[in-house]
Design an enzyme around this catalytic site. Structure first.
Site, PDB file in Angstrom:
ATOM      1  N   HIS A   8       0.515  -4.726  -1.015  1.00 45.86           N
ATOM      2  CA  HIS A   8      -0.399  -3.586  -1.038  1.00 45.86           C
ATOM      3  C   HIS A   8      -1.673  -3.846  -0.260  1.00 45.86           C
ATOM      4  O   HIS A   8      -2.722  -3.266  -0.534  1.00 45.86           O
ATOM      5  CB  HIS A   8      -0.722  -3.202  -2.483  1.00 45.86           C
ATOM      6  CG  HIS A   8       0.480  -2.691  -3.207  1.00 45.86           C
ATOM      7  ND1 HIS A   8       1.293  -3.501  -3.957  1.00 45.86           N
ATOM      8  CD2 HIS A   8       1.041  -1.457  -3.226  1.00 45.86           C
ATOM      9  CE1 HIS A   8       2.297  -2.770  -4.437  1.00 45.86           C
ATOM     10  NE2 HIS A   8       2.172  -1.539  -4.016  1.00 45.86           N
TER      11      HIS A   8
ATOM     12  N   HIS B 279       5.990   1.135   2.015  1.00 45.68           N
ATOM     13  CA  HIS B 279       6.839  -0.061   2.039  1.00 45.68           C
ATOM     14  C   HIS B 279       8.166   0.199   2.749  1.00 45.68           C
ATOM     15  O   HIS B 279       9.113  -0.573   2.587  1.00 45.68           O
ATOM     16  CB  HIS B 279       7.145  -0.517   0.613  1.00 45.68           C
ATOM     17  CG  HIS B 279       5.940  -0.708  -0.244  1.00 45.68           C
ATOM     18  ND1 HIS B 279       4.949  -1.599   0.078  1.00 45.68           N
ATOM     19  CD2 HIS B 279       5.559  -0.122  -1.405  1.00 45.68           C
ATOM     20  CE1 HIS B 279       4.000  -1.549  -0.859  1.00 45.68           C
ATOM     21  NE2 HIS B 279       4.346  -0.658  -1.758  1.00 45.68           N
TER      22      HIS B 279
END
Lengths: 328, 328
Positions: free
Chosen positions: B215, B57
């Site tokens: 995700h 991320h």
């Protein structure tokens, strides 16, 4: 083509509007003709720095307008040169008595249009031509292209201009930084130019384009995809052969993402490039890692090395306040 | 799979090494167990802020370690929770007498491991759970996910902690910002998790995933790709229904890219979101546009809105000096 757009024709306008609304504290957008100028007027007598080029490379150049860097930037349509009237209007809007320095990436359209603007402009002006892409030989018919090293020229000359350097000093400094800077890029995918609507070139799952520019064109050669270590060694070797940094030479190392490559991979590339030059005794004293000179949604990256001396280091470290670069 | 890596197993370590070498002035990497801590030690008595979560991320969370934001961050493997011993070691390294506040995105693994660290930690500590993703109903069995709003919690609480707020004040503030923040995302492509080696899901050229997390999972629904205006209206409507900002309410608007979407499109999305809330009389007084909470190489973006009052605005504007966010 999967993009967040309304129409191909309005993409640039809508995007520039968003950019101008997000950064009202730093820049102002002129709608017709298109240019972005800094909101804090430059000091009287300051050399006005202006760059520009086709859009699709954001944050270059609009993201580098602000105190300590560019006074204005002229965005053309995607991968298309801005027009001389954009450059002229931008120059007239920010010229403050110190003359105008155009910072131009070496592409035929950009060079021609900035030359026309220079001729039309009724004040002292000069041009720095950036051609840091060492994937092409020096003898290439069009000359070498200007790529990610451009922002280093803009930052360093921007600091000098902010400090009061005059036009000839800024011009000489820009040429010096350009000559001390070399870049080499690799792509894992093509980008999709909205007007075309499909990837510019096809490439297999096991291939990469070595020696790419920033316009979604094929590279110098299509080669087999290999390990990051081998890729980075190759990019760095070509740069090293060009600049020949000596032992203990101070350098700035810039890893630039082309748009779709995760930061995680860019930092890995950075680590490998650091190892390459540390083995050779070169001192990496400054760095910049991220997506700064992009090629729409291309996956890939470039390595840029700039040789620094004490003066250049000090100018690199000088405060800058733009949408995409903020130091001090 | 086309990525700049050497091996899947060494990707995270090599990337963290690069990150730590690129930002020696801001952070320091602890190799075993993995955590990143700020280089300038916090003032004695300052509440230590710690976040973490799976990698992939970036720049979240390691890019937000530094003065005015996080004291430490614990990166897990890609999309995998860090372990309690990472969190414990990070907490022990930066605790300065004011206790520890964990800022945790609401995912089962993260929540469980941060709870274990909290129990093992021998000093006052508290946890702020971030669950800003309004694509899932409030009643969802796992609760709502923490997504791009996390950085807003980290920034605002970071400023308060730097100013000397105590642990209970920081905890209450974090909860308050979380409750005033809502996010909604859309993806045009899947991402490719290195360990899997291929896209997580297949999606056609005319479809998009509405209501995605970070995700690489499918969204709430797969729908036909439409114009940016319609997409942004949809995202903003769901957020607006949730937060119900009143006329003249001050807000922070954050457009977050998931990794592979060009800045040009993100600014266009920003412009459309501004129009959406301006029509409703909402005052967009701060903004943030860029790739901050990414999902590897996913194409897509999210819209985050945070309701601000004078206190929150002042804390948002407070100086911050991290690798990925720099103000003042």
């Amino acid at each position: 083509m999967k993009k967040f757009i309304n129409t191909v024709d309005t993409l640039l306008d809508e995007s520039l509007l968003g950019f101008s609304k997000a950064h009202t504290d730093i820049i102002q957008l002129n709608a017709q003709p298109h240019f972005v100028k800094r909101i804090n007027p430059p000091k009287p007598g300051k050399v006005a720095l202006i760059s520009g080029g086709g859009s699709g490379h954001e944050p270059l150049h609009i993201g580098f307008v602000g105190s300590g860097m560019l006074d204005a930037a002229c965005p053309g349509q995607i991968f298309t040169s801005p027009t001389p009237d954009q450059m002229l209007a931008a120059a007239q809007a920010v010229e403050s008595g110190g003359g105008v320095l155009f910072i131009v990436k070496n592409y035929a359209g950009d060079v021609m249009n900035f030359e026309m603007a220079s001729e039309m402009l009724d004040c002292p002006n000069a041009t720095v031509l950036v051609n840091d892409d060492v994937s092409l030989p020096k003898t290439h018919s069009m000359g070498r292209r200007g790529v990610a090293g451009t922002l280093i020229v803009e930052k360093i000359v921007g600091a000098a201009a902010e400090n009061g350097a005059d036009l000839s000093t800024c011009k000489a400094l820009g040429d010096r930084v350009n000559n001390a800077t070399a870049s080499m890029g690799v792509a894992l995918s093509s980008c999709t130019v909205p007007a075309l609507g499909k990837p510019t070139f096809e490439i297999s799952d096991t291939e990469m384009e070595m020696g790419v520019g920033i316009h979604g064109e094929r590279g110098r050669e299509t080669v087999e995809l290999t390990s990051a270590t081998e890729i980075v060694e190759h990019l760095c070797s070509i740069i090293d052969d060009e600049l020949k940094p000596k032992k203990d030479q101070s350098v700035l190392l810039h890893i630039n993402g082309f748009g779709a490559t995760p930061l995680m991979e860019l930092y890995l590339v950075y680590d490998l490039a650091v190892q390459f030059w540390q083995k050779r005794g070169v001192t990496i004293c400054r760095s910049l890692v991220g997506n700064y000179t992009t090629s729409l949604d291309m996956a890939g990256c470039s390595v840029t090395l700039s040789l620094l001396d004490e003066e250049l280091l000090k100018l690199w470290d000088a405060p800058v306040h733009t949408a995409a670069l903020h130091l001090g």
